[in-house]
Motif scaffolding. Sequence first.
Motif, mmCIF file in Angstrom:
data_model
loop_
_atom_site.group_PDB
_atom_site.id
_atom_site.type_symbol
_atom_site.label_atom_id
_atom_site.label_comp_id
_atom_site.label_asym_id
_atom_site.label_seq_id
_atom_site.Cartn_x
_atom_site.Cartn_y
_atom_site.Cartn_z
ATOM 1 N N MET A 34 -4.318 -1.818 4.904
ATOM 2 C CA MET A 34 -4.401 -2.932 3.972
ATOM 3 C C MET A 34 -3.022 -3.171 3.383
ATOM 4 N N ALA A 35 -2.824 -4.367 2.893
ATOM 5 C CA ALA A 35 -1.495 -4.724 2.399
ATOM 6 C C ALA A 35 -1.613 -5.767 1.305
ATOM 7 N N TRP A 36 -0.538 -5.868 0.537
ATOM 8 C CA TRP A 36 -0.378 -6.932 -0.448
ATOM 9 C C TRP A 36 0.838 -7.751 -0.062
ATOM 10 N N TYR A 37 0.655 -9.051 -0.087
ATOM 11 C CA TYR A 37 1.730 -10.016 0.106
ATOM 12 C C TYR A 37 1.827 -10.853 -1.164
ATOM 13 N N THR A 52 -1.965 2.623 5.065
ATOM 14 C CA THR A 52 -2.908 2.873 6.139
ATOM 15 C C THR A 52 -4.120 3.624 5.589
ATOM 16 N N SER A 53 -5.147 3.726 6.414
ATOM 17 C CA SER A 53 -6.332 4.461 5.979
ATOM 18 C C SER A 53 -6.004 5.931 5.754
ATOM 19 N N GLY A 54 -4.930 6.398 6.377
ATOM 20 C CA GLY A 54 -4.506 7.780 6.179
ATOM 21 C C GLY A 54 -3.622 7.982 4.971
ATOM 22 N N GLY A 55 -3.262 6.869 4.319
ATOM 23 C CA GLY A 55 -2.502 6.963 3.090
ATOM 24 C C GLY A 55 -0.998 6.763 3.223
ATOM 25 N N SER A 56 -0.524 6.443 4.407
ATOM 26 C CA SER A 56 0.905 6.177 4.565
ATOM 27 C C SER A 56 1.243 4.827 3.956
ATOM 28 N N THR A 57 2.350 4.773 3.221
ATOM 29 C CA THR A 57 2.704 3.560 2.483
ATOM 30 C C THR A 57 4.113 3.084 2.834
ATOM 31 N N ASP A 72 -9.027 3.356 -1.439
ATOM 32 C CA ASP A 72 -10.244 4.159 -1.452
ATOM 33 C C ASP A 72 -11.029 3.753 -0.199
ATOM 34 N N ASN A 73 -10.971 4.583 0.832
ATOM 35 C CA ASN A 73 -11.598 4.226 2.106
ATOM 36 C C ASN A 73 -13.116 4.101 1.986
ATOM 37 N N ALA A 74 -13.709 4.926 1.147
ATOM 38 C CA ALA A 74 -15.164 4.895 0.992
ATOM 39 C C ALA A 74 -15.632 3.581 0.370
ATOM 40 N N LYS A 75 -14.776 3.005 -0.481
ATOM 41 C CA LYS A 75 -15.135 1.764 -1.168
ATOM 42 C C LYS A 75 -14.493 0.540 -0.526
ATOM 43 N N ASN A 76 -13.710 0.752 0.561
ATOM 44 C CA ASN A 76 -12.992 -0.367 1.201
ATOM 45 C C ASN A 76 -12.219 -1.177 0.171
ATOM 46 N N THR A 77 -11.528 -0.476 -0.695
ATOM 47 C CA THR A 77 -10.812 -1.116 -1.796
ATOM 48 C C THR A 77 -9.370 -0.633 -1.830
#
Length: 123
Positions: A34-37, A52-57, A72-77
């Motif tokens: 996920m990303a912010w633009y 990333t879902s693994g937490g790499s930023t 938060d992968n469980a909440k898709n947030t």
Amino acid sequence: QVQLVESGGGLVQAGGSLRLSCAASGYIVSINAMAWYRQAPGKQRELVATITSGGSTTYADSVKGRFTISIDNAKNTVWLQMNSLKPEDTAVYYCNAALISRINFNLKSLEVWGQGTLVTVSS
């Protein structure tokens, strides 16, 4: 169908903080990243931060040390904590997700955008 819903924008004075959130909903199998633009008036949309879902930023140089992206992968947030805001951070902020969705019993890779939330930083 997959949707991204953003919240948390608003008006803040320079030096202040805001926290944006983006929740993905729908037929989501998994989220890859996920990303912010953001897009300021009269300017092109630019990448602010990714996770990333693994937490790499990753972060744009202009926000490093001030903004923090988390997921938060469980909440898709995904969240974007914005500190030490500057007037030049004023923009519409958009959430973006690269994910796998289930459509008619088939898995499909999608890129989805939110509707945007306005952040205004006053000097």
